[in-house]
Design a protein around this motif. Structure first.
Motif, PDB file in Angstrom:
ATOM      1  N   GLY A  28       0.794  -1.219   0.000  1.00 24.78           N
ATOM      2  CA  GLY A  28       0.000   0.000   0.000  1.00 24.78           C
ATOM      3  C   GLY A  28       0.829   1.272   0.000  1.00 24.78           C
ATOM      4  O   GLY A  28       0.323   2.354   0.304  1.00 24.78           O
ATOM      5  N   HIS A  29       2.115   1.160  -0.338  1.00 23.88           N
ATOM      6  CA  HIS A  29       2.993   2.321  -0.351  1.00 23.88           C
ATOM      7  C   HIS A  29       2.830   3.123  -1.633  1.00 23.88           C
ATOM      8  O   HIS A  29       2.609   2.578  -2.712  1.00 23.88           O
ATOM      9  CB  HIS A  29       4.453   1.872  -0.219  1.00 23.88           C
ATOM     10  N   ASP A  30       2.969   4.439  -1.501  1.00 22.33           N
ATOM     11  CA  ASP A  30       2.888   5.303  -2.669  1.00 22.33           C
ATOM     12  C   ASP A  30       4.199   5.338  -3.450  1.00 22.33           C
ATOM     13  O   ASP A  30       4.215   5.495  -4.653  1.00 22.33           O
ATOM     14  CB  ASP A  30       2.537   6.734  -2.251  1.00 22.33           C
ATOM     15  N   ARG A  31       5.336   5.203  -2.742  1.00 22.32           N
ATOM     16  CA  ARG A  31       6.629   5.386  -3.376  1.00 22.32           C
ATOM     17  C   ARG A  31       7.185   4.058  -3.885  1.00 22.32           C
ATOM     18  O   ARG A  31       7.187   3.051  -3.160  1.00 22.32           O
ATOM     19  CB  ARG A  31       7.620   6.004  -2.390  1.00 22.32           C
ATOM     20  N   MET A  32       7.666   4.083  -5.133  1.00 19.67           N
ATOM     21  CA  MET A  32       8.287   2.895  -5.709  1.00 19.67           C
ATOM     22  C   MET A  32       9.550   3.290  -6.447  1.00 19.67           C
ATOM     23  O   MET A  32       9.668   4.417  -6.961  1.00 19.67           O
ATOM     24  CB  MET A  32       7.314   2.165  -6.647  1.00 19.67           C
ATOM     25  N   TYR A  33      10.499   2.355  -6.500  1.00 19.63           N
ATOM     26  CA  TYR A  33      11.837   2.640  -7.010  1.00 19.63           C
ATOM     27  C   TYR A  33      12.343   1.458  -7.836  1.00 19.63           C
ATOM     28  O   TYR A  33      11.987   0.316  -7.575  1.00 19.63           O
ATOM     29  CB  TYR A  33      12.825   2.835  -5.847  1.00 19.63           C
ATOM     30  N   TRP A  34      13.210   1.773  -8.784  1.00 18.49           N
ATOM     31  CA  TRP A  34      13.999   0.756  -9.472  1.00 18.49           C
ATOM     32  C   TRP A  34      15.475   1.073  -9.291  1.00 18.49           C
ATOM     33  O   TRP A  34      15.928   2.199  -9.539  1.00 18.49           O
ATOM     34  CB  TRP A  34      13.679   0.705 -10.969  1.00 18.49           C
ATOM     35  N   TYR A  35      16.228   0.036  -8.846  1.00 18.50           N
ATOM     36  CA  TYR A  35      17.668   0.142  -8.665  1.00 18.50           C
ATOM     37  C   TYR A  35      18.349  -0.949  -9.493  1.00 18.50           C
ATOM     38  O   TYR A  35      17.779  -1.988  -9.757  1.00 18.50           O
ATOM     39  CB  TYR A  35      18.065  -0.131  -7.204  1.00 18.50           C
ATOM     40  N   SER A  49       9.165   6.852  -8.329  1.00 16.75           N
ATOM     41  CA  SER A  49       7.814   7.388  -8.500  1.00 16.75           C
ATOM     42  C   SER A  49       7.189   7.561  -7.125  1.00 16.75           C
ATOM     43  O   SER A  49       7.159   6.612  -6.341  1.00 16.75           O
ATOM     44  CB  SER A  49       6.983   6.417  -9.340  1.00 16.75           C
ATOM     45  N   PHE A  50       6.686   8.752  -6.843  1.00 16.63           N
ATOM     46  CA  PHE A  50       6.096   9.013  -5.531  1.00 16.63           C
ATOM     47  C   PHE A  50       4.580   8.838  -5.530  1.00 16.63           C
ATOM     48  O   PHE A  50       3.953   8.822  -4.472  1.00 16.63           O
ATOM     49  CB  PHE A  50       6.484  10.401  -5.042  1.00 16.63           C
ATOM     50  N   ASP A  51       3.976   8.787  -6.699  1.00 19.45           N
ATOM     51  CA  ASP A  51       2.592   8.381  -6.828  1.00 19.45           C
ATOM     52  C   ASP A  51       2.334   8.060  -8.289  1.00 19.45           C
ATOM     53  O   ASP A  51       3.237   8.153  -9.127  1.00 19.45           O
ATOM     54  CB  ASP A  51       1.609   9.421  -6.264  1.00 19.45           C
ATOM     55  N   GLN A  69       1.688   1.868 -13.622  1.00 16.73           N
ATOM     56  CA  GLN A  69       0.358   1.532 -14.115  1.00 16.73           C
ATOM     57  C   GLN A  69      -0.715   1.717 -13.051  1.00 16.73           C
ATOM     58  O   GLN A  69      -1.897   1.947 -13.359  1.00 16.73           O
ATOM     59  CB  GLN A  69       0.331   0.082 -14.617  1.00 16.73           C
ATOM     60  N   ALA A  70      -0.311   1.591 -11.800  1.00 18.17           N
ATOM     61  CA  ALA A  70      -1.229   1.694 -10.668  1.00 18.17           C
ATOM     62  C   ALA A  70      -0.365   1.908  -9.434  1.00 18.17           C
ATOM     63  O   ALA A  70       0.869   1.807  -9.499  1.00 18.17           O
ATOM     64  CB  ALA A  70      -2.069   0.425 -10.529  1.00 18.17           C
ATOM     65  N   GLN A  71      -1.000   2.176  -8.309  1.00 19.10           N
ATOM     66  CA  GLN A  71      -0.219   2.354  -7.097  1.00 19.10           C
ATOM     67  C   GLN A  71       0.637   1.129  -6.819  1.00 19.10           C
ATOM     68  O   GLN A  71       1.760   1.228  -6.355  1.00 19.10           O
ATOM     69  CB  GLN A  71      -1.135   2.613  -5.883  1.00 19.10           C
ATOM     70  N   PHE A  96       6.974   7.344   3.237  1.00 20.21           N
ATOM     71  CA  PHE A  96       7.741   8.375   3.934  1.00 20.21           C
ATOM     72  C   PHE A  96       6.941   8.878   5.118  1.00 20.21           C
ATOM     73  O   PHE A  96       6.093   9.745   5.007  1.00 20.21           O
ATOM     74  CB  PHE A  96       8.046   9.512   2.962  1.00 20.21           C
ATOM     75  N   ILE A  97       7.222   8.287   6.279  1.00 24.87           N
ATOM     76  CA  ILE A  97       6.485   8.651   7.488  1.00 24.87           C
ATOM     77  C   ILE A  97       7.461   9.108   8.550  1.00 24.87           C
ATOM     78  O   ILE A  97       8.452   8.432   8.812  1.00 24.87           O
ATOM     79  CB  ILE A  97       5.676   7.446   8.005  1.00 24.87           C
ATOM     80  N   GLY A  98       7.202  10.252   9.158  1.00 31.28           N
ATOM     81  CA  GLY A  98       8.014  10.720  10.275  1.00 31.28           C
ATOM     82  C   GLY A  98       9.465  10.983   9.931  1.00 31.28           C
ATOM     83  O   GLY A  98      10.338  10.840  10.774  1.00 31.28           O
ATOM     84  N   GLY A  99       9.744  11.344   8.688  1.00 31.08           N
ATOM     85  CA  GLY A  99      11.116  11.643   8.313  1.00 31.08           C
ATOM     86  C   GLY A  99      11.936  10.439   7.940  1.00 31.08           C
ATOM     87  O   GLY A  99      13.097  10.559   7.558  1.00 31.08           O
ATOM     88  N   THR A 100      11.351   9.244   8.059  1.00 28.81           N
ATOM     89  CA  THR A 100      12.088   8.059   7.636  1.00 28.81           C
ATOM     90  C   THR A 100      11.523   7.554   6.326  1.00 28.81           C
ATOM     91  O   THR A 100      10.360   7.798   6.004  1.00 28.81           O
ATOM     92  CB  THR A 100      12.004   6.947   8.687  1.00 28.81           C
ATOM     93  N   ASP A 101      12.327   6.867   5.590  1.00 25.16           N
ATOM     94  CA  ASP A 101      11.938   6.396   4.264  1.00 25.16           C
ATOM     95  C   ASP A 101      12.484   5.000   4.090  1.00 25.16           C
ATOM     96  O   ASP A 101      13.278   4.740   3.184  1.00 25.16           O
ATOM     97  CB  ASP A 101      12.489   7.357   3.209  1.00 25.16           C
TER      98      ASP A 101
END
Lengths: 114, 111
Positions: A28-35, A49-51, A69-71, A96-101
């Motif tokens: 259910g996270h908004d942020r996604m990454y590829w490394y 992507s942040f949303d 394509q979706a969240q 990203f909650i409370g300054g932590t990621d």
């Protein structure tokens, strides 16, 4: 079931082929990454992507594209694969909650370009 | 200068001893700091995060942050063979837009 899944887990392809790596998450996270990860170079950010409507280039985006394509889904494409794109690719999510990621990683896709 | 620097190792520590891993960062305004552990062929997993100067303890692990000197360290007490892995330091910079990873330190615990 795993919270972050990646398909395929392994892929061997030839130079010039178009390749898509897929990532799905149930966190259910908004942020996604590829490394991508190469020996001695650590994790390098390709895109993030942040949303759903947000796409950002990372450190090494040349030769790659993404689609949100979706969240829950974030795919990475190599338009014309080349041998130096041989690497281990990780998808990750964060909230990203409370300054932590904190990043939550998928199991990785090992890509070999011949 | 890399944004986040770590000694690549390998760092070899005898079982039962304290392993000390270090990381320096270039962005003085960095906000949050993380240590991830990665076993060979596996994905990274979070061990600890810290965002205030000083020490933070969690079981056998202690993270230490010194913002004035721009370094963060991870101490592993009573090292076990299962601690053998690569440890990645990660930092959220002043822009807070993304996390930057170091290249990792390979730790080997010898019996």
């Amino acid at each position: 079931d795993a919270d972050v899944t990646q398909t395929p887990r392994n892929r061997i392809t030839k130079t010039g082929k178009r390749i898509m790596l897929e990532c799905s998450q149930t966190k259910g996270h908004d942020r996604m990454y590829w490394y991508r990860q190469d020996p001695g170079l650590g994790l390098r950010l390709i895109y993030y992507s942040f949303d759903v409507k947000d796409i950002n280039k990372g450190e090494i985006s040349d030769g790659y594209s993404v689609s949100r394509q979706a969240q829950a889904k974030f795919s990475l494409s190599l338009e014309s694969a080349i041998p130096n794109q041989t690497a281990l690719y990780f998808c990750a999510t964060s909230d990203f909650i409370g300054g932590t990621d904190t990043q939550y990683f998928g199991p990785g896709t090992r890509l070999t370009v011949l | 200068q890399k944004e986040v620097e770590q000694n690549s190792g390998p760092l070899s520590v005898p079982e039962g001893a304290i392993a000390s891993l270090n990381c320096t960062y270039s962005d003085r305004g960095s906000q949050s700091f993380f240590w991830y552990r990665q076993y060979s062929g596996k994905s990274p997993e979070l061990i600890m995060f810290i965002y205030s100067n000083g020490d933070k303890e969690d079981g056998r692990f202690t993270a230490q942050l010194n913002k004035a000197s721009q370094y963060v360290s991870l101490l592993i007490r009573d090292s076990q063979p299962s601690d053998s892995a690569t440890y990645l330091c990660a930092v959220i910079g002043s822009s807070a837009s993304k996390i930057i990873f170091g290249s990792g330190t390979r730790l080997s615990i010898r019996p």
